[in-house]
Motif scaffolding. Structure first.
Motif, PDB file in Angstrom:
ATOM      1  N   TRP A 268      78.854  32.805  91.977  1.00 33.81           N
ATOM      2  CA  TRP A 268      79.836  31.822  91.204  1.00 33.81           C
ATOM      3  C   TRP A 268      79.265  30.712  90.404  1.00 33.81           C
ATOM      4  O   TRP A 268      79.680  30.525  89.545  1.00 33.81           O
ATOM      5  N   TRP A 269      78.022  30.487  90.771  1.00 35.82           N
ATOM      6  CA  TRP A 269      77.186  29.555  90.054  1.00 35.82           C
ATOM      7  C   TRP A 269      76.932  30.027  88.535  1.00 35.82           C
ATOM      8  O   TRP A 269      76.755  28.995  87.719  1.00 35.82           O
ATOM      9  N   LEU A 270      76.754  31.153  88.353  1.00 33.49           N
ATOM     10  CA  LEU A 270      76.318  31.778  87.341  1.00 33.49           C
ATOM     11  C   LEU A 270      77.831  31.828  86.425  1.00 33.49           C
ATOM     12  O   LEU A 270      77.594  31.593  85.236  1.00 33.49           O
ATOM     13  N   SER A 271      78.923  31.845  86.983  1.00 31.90           N
ATOM     14  CA  SER A 271      80.085  31.795  86.169  1.00 31.90           C
ATOM     15  C   SER A 271      80.375  30.283  85.570  1.00 31.90           C
ATOM     16  O   SER A 271      80.698  30.150  84.586  1.00 31.90           O
ATOM     17  N   LEU A 272      79.748  29.288  86.494  1.00 31.59           N
ATOM     18  CA  LEU A 272      80.004  28.020  86.089  1.00 31.59           C
ATOM     19  C   LEU A 272      79.069  27.571  84.606  1.00 31.59           C
ATOM     20  O   LEU A 272      79.317  27.056  83.898  1.00 31.59           O
ATOM     21  N   LEU A 273      77.789  28.321  85.018  1.00 35.81           N
ATOM     22  CA  LEU A 273      76.814  28.174  83.727  1.00 35.81           C
ATOM     23  C   LEU A 273      77.429  28.843  82.426  1.00 35.81           C
ATOM     24  O   LEU A 273      77.240  28.336  81.249  1.00 35.81           O
ATOM     25  N   GLY A 274      78.141  29.865  82.675  1.00 40.30           N
ATOM     26  CA  GLY A 274      78.898  30.665  81.834  1.00 40.30           C
ATOM     27  C   GLY A 274      80.012  29.918  80.924  1.00 40.30           C
ATOM     28  O   GLY A 274      80.088  29.870  79.818  1.00 40.30           O
ATOM     29  N   VAL A 275      80.835  29.313  81.862  1.00 41.26           N
ATOM     30  CA  VAL A 275      81.752  28.463  81.431  1.00 41.26           C
ATOM     31  C   VAL A 275      81.213  27.161  80.447  1.00 41.26           C
ATOM     32  O   VAL A 275      81.862  26.902  79.381  1.00 41.26           O
ATOM     33  N   GLY A 276      80.092  26.892  80.864  1.00 38.27           N
ATOM     34  CA  GLY A 276      79.375  25.475  80.006  1.00 38.27           C
ATOM     35  C   GLY A 276      78.899  26.460  78.648  1.00 38.27           C
ATOM     36  O   GLY A 276      79.366  25.649  77.812  1.00 38.27           O
ATOM     37  N   LEU A 277      78.329  27.402  78.634  1.00 39.81           N
ATOM     38  CA  LEU A 277      77.945  27.974  77.489  1.00 39.81           C
ATOM     39  C   LEU A 277      79.410  28.316  76.717  1.00 39.81           C
ATOM     40  O   LEU A 277      79.573  28.404  75.360  1.00 39.81           O
ATOM     41  N   GLY A 278      80.405  28.761  77.354  1.00 36.44           N
ATOM     42  CA  GLY A 278      81.855  29.168  76.635  1.00 36.44           C
ATOM     43  C   GLY A 278      82.370  28.019  76.027  1.00 36.44           C
ATOM     44  O   GLY A 278      82.849  28.133  74.831  1.00 36.44           O
ATOM     45  N   ILE A 279      82.304  26.838  76.448  1.00 35.37           N
ATOM     46  CA  ILE A 279      82.598  25.412  75.769  1.00 35.37           C
ATOM     47  C   ILE A 279      81.808  25.188  74.691  1.00 35.37           C
ATOM     48  O   ILE A 279      82.310  24.837  73.577  1.00 35.37           O
ATOM     49  N   TRP A 280      80.578  25.332  74.922  1.00 30.75           N
ATOM     50  CA  TRP A 280      79.681  25.064  73.653  1.00 30.75           C
ATOM     51  C   TRP A 280      80.003  26.232  72.638  1.00 30.75           C
ATOM     52  O   TRP A 280      80.139  25.818  71.418  1.00 30.75           O
ATOM     53  N   ALA A 281      80.269  27.538  72.946  1.00 28.15           N
ATOM     54  CA  ALA A 281      80.754  28.371  71.743  1.00 28.15           C
ATOM     55  C   ALA A 281      81.977  28.213  71.219  1.00 28.15           C
ATOM     56  O   ALA A 281      82.095  28.370  69.944  1.00 28.15           O
ATOM     57  N   ALA A 282      82.960  27.576  71.797  1.00 24.68           N
ATOM     58  CA  ALA A 282      84.222  27.343  71.521  1.00 24.68           C
ATOM     59  C   ALA A 282      84.204  26.122  70.528  1.00 24.68           C
ATOM     60  O   ALA A 282      84.738  25.847  69.468  1.00 24.68           O
ATOM     61  N   CYS A 283      83.136  25.266  70.677  1.00 25.15           N
ATOM     62  CA  CYS A 283      83.120  23.988  69.731  1.00 25.15           C
ATOM     63  C   CYS A 283      82.370  24.617  68.488  1.00 25.15           C
ATOM     64  O   CYS A 283      82.713  24.233  67.490  1.00 25.15           O
ATOM     65  N   GLY A 284      81.635  25.563  68.679  1.00 28.30           N
ATOM     66  CA  GLY A 284      80.954  26.231  67.510  1.00 28.30           C
ATOM     67  C   GLY A 284      81.817  26.861  66.715  1.00 28.30           C
ATOM     68  O   GLY A 284      82.025  26.756  65.531  1.00 28.30           O
ATOM     69  N   TRP A 285      82.996  27.419  67.169  1.00 29.25           N
ATOM     70  CA  TRP A 285      84.088  27.972  66.412  1.00 29.25           C
ATOM     71  C   TRP A 285      84.733  26.832  65.830  1.00 29.25           C
ATOM     72  O   TRP A 285      85.240  27.121  64.699  1.00 29.25           O
ATOM     73  N   ALA A 286      85.211  25.888  66.380  1.00 28.24           N
ATOM     74  CA  ALA A 286      85.835  24.821  65.882  1.00 28.24           C
ATOM     75  C   ALA A 286      85.442  23.917  64.859  1.00 28.24           C
ATOM     76  O   ALA A 286      85.877  23.714  63.763  1.00 28.24           O
ATOM     77  N   TYR A 287      84.024  23.605  65.135  1.00 32.26           N
ATOM     78  CA  TYR A 287      83.236  22.979  64.031  1.00 32.26           C
ATOM     79  C   TYR A 287      82.340  23.838  63.126  1.00 32.26           C
ATOM     80  O   TYR A 287      81.204  23.071  62.528  1.00 32.26           O
ATOM     81  N   GLU A 288      82.562  25.115  63.049  1.00 25.76           N
ATOM     82  CA  GLU A 288      81.728  25.908  62.174  1.00 25.76           C
ATOM     83  C   GLU A 288      81.546  25.299  60.830  1.00 25.76           C
ATOM     84  O   GLU A 288      80.694  25.597  60.039  1.00 25.76           O
TER      85      GLU A 288
END
Length: 136
Positions: free
Chosen positions: A108-128
């Motif tokens: 599950w630690w890998l999922s937490l890393l993925g959530v962090g990456l997902g938040i970064w990607a969502a910010c990329g969508w928002a501020y593209e």
């Protein structure tokens, strides 16, 4: 929206008949299939939702040239909308989802890393469109 609404009305009618029939057949055989009935019921509700959206949109927008028998191709010409240029953000979003799902396999630690990456990607969508060549 008339032709699309007809297609989804057919789906609504089909699943409205099939869902109770499936539930009855599985119940009468002595083993009620909960998951199958749930999936069919949700498919019915989602088809109903899309059909309702198409009906409401069709009433709001009115007849499109595709819906009329006398519609001309030139009536549909013009700008269809804004389509963004090529971007790397969908790739990072897919990587984030893959890492989140791999977390169930490797830890599950890998999922937490993925959530962090997902938040970064969502910010990329928002501020593209607020950086680089596409700045407003």
């Amino acid at each position: 929206m008339k032709s699309e609404a007809k297609i989804f009305f057919f789906l609504v009618a089909f699943f409205a008949i099939v869902t109770p029939a499936y539930a009855y057949v599985t119940w009468s055989m002595g083993h009620f299939e909960v998951i199958g009935t749930t999936v069919l019921a949700l498919t019915l509700l989602f088809s109903l939702m899309i059909w309702g959206l198409l009906i409401i949109t069709g009433r709001t927008v009115g007849m499109r040239p595709e819906d009329r028998k006398d519609g001309e191709i030139v009536e549909g010409a013009g700008a269809l909308g804004f389509f963004p240029p090529s971007s790397i953000v969908p790739f990072w979003s897919a990587i984030a989802i893959a890492v989140i799902l791999l977390g169930a396999v490797y830890g599950w630690w890998l999922s937490l890393l993925g959530v962090g990456l997902g938040i970064w990607a969502a910010c990329g969508w928002a501020y593209e469109f607020y950086t680089g060549d596409y700045k407003h």
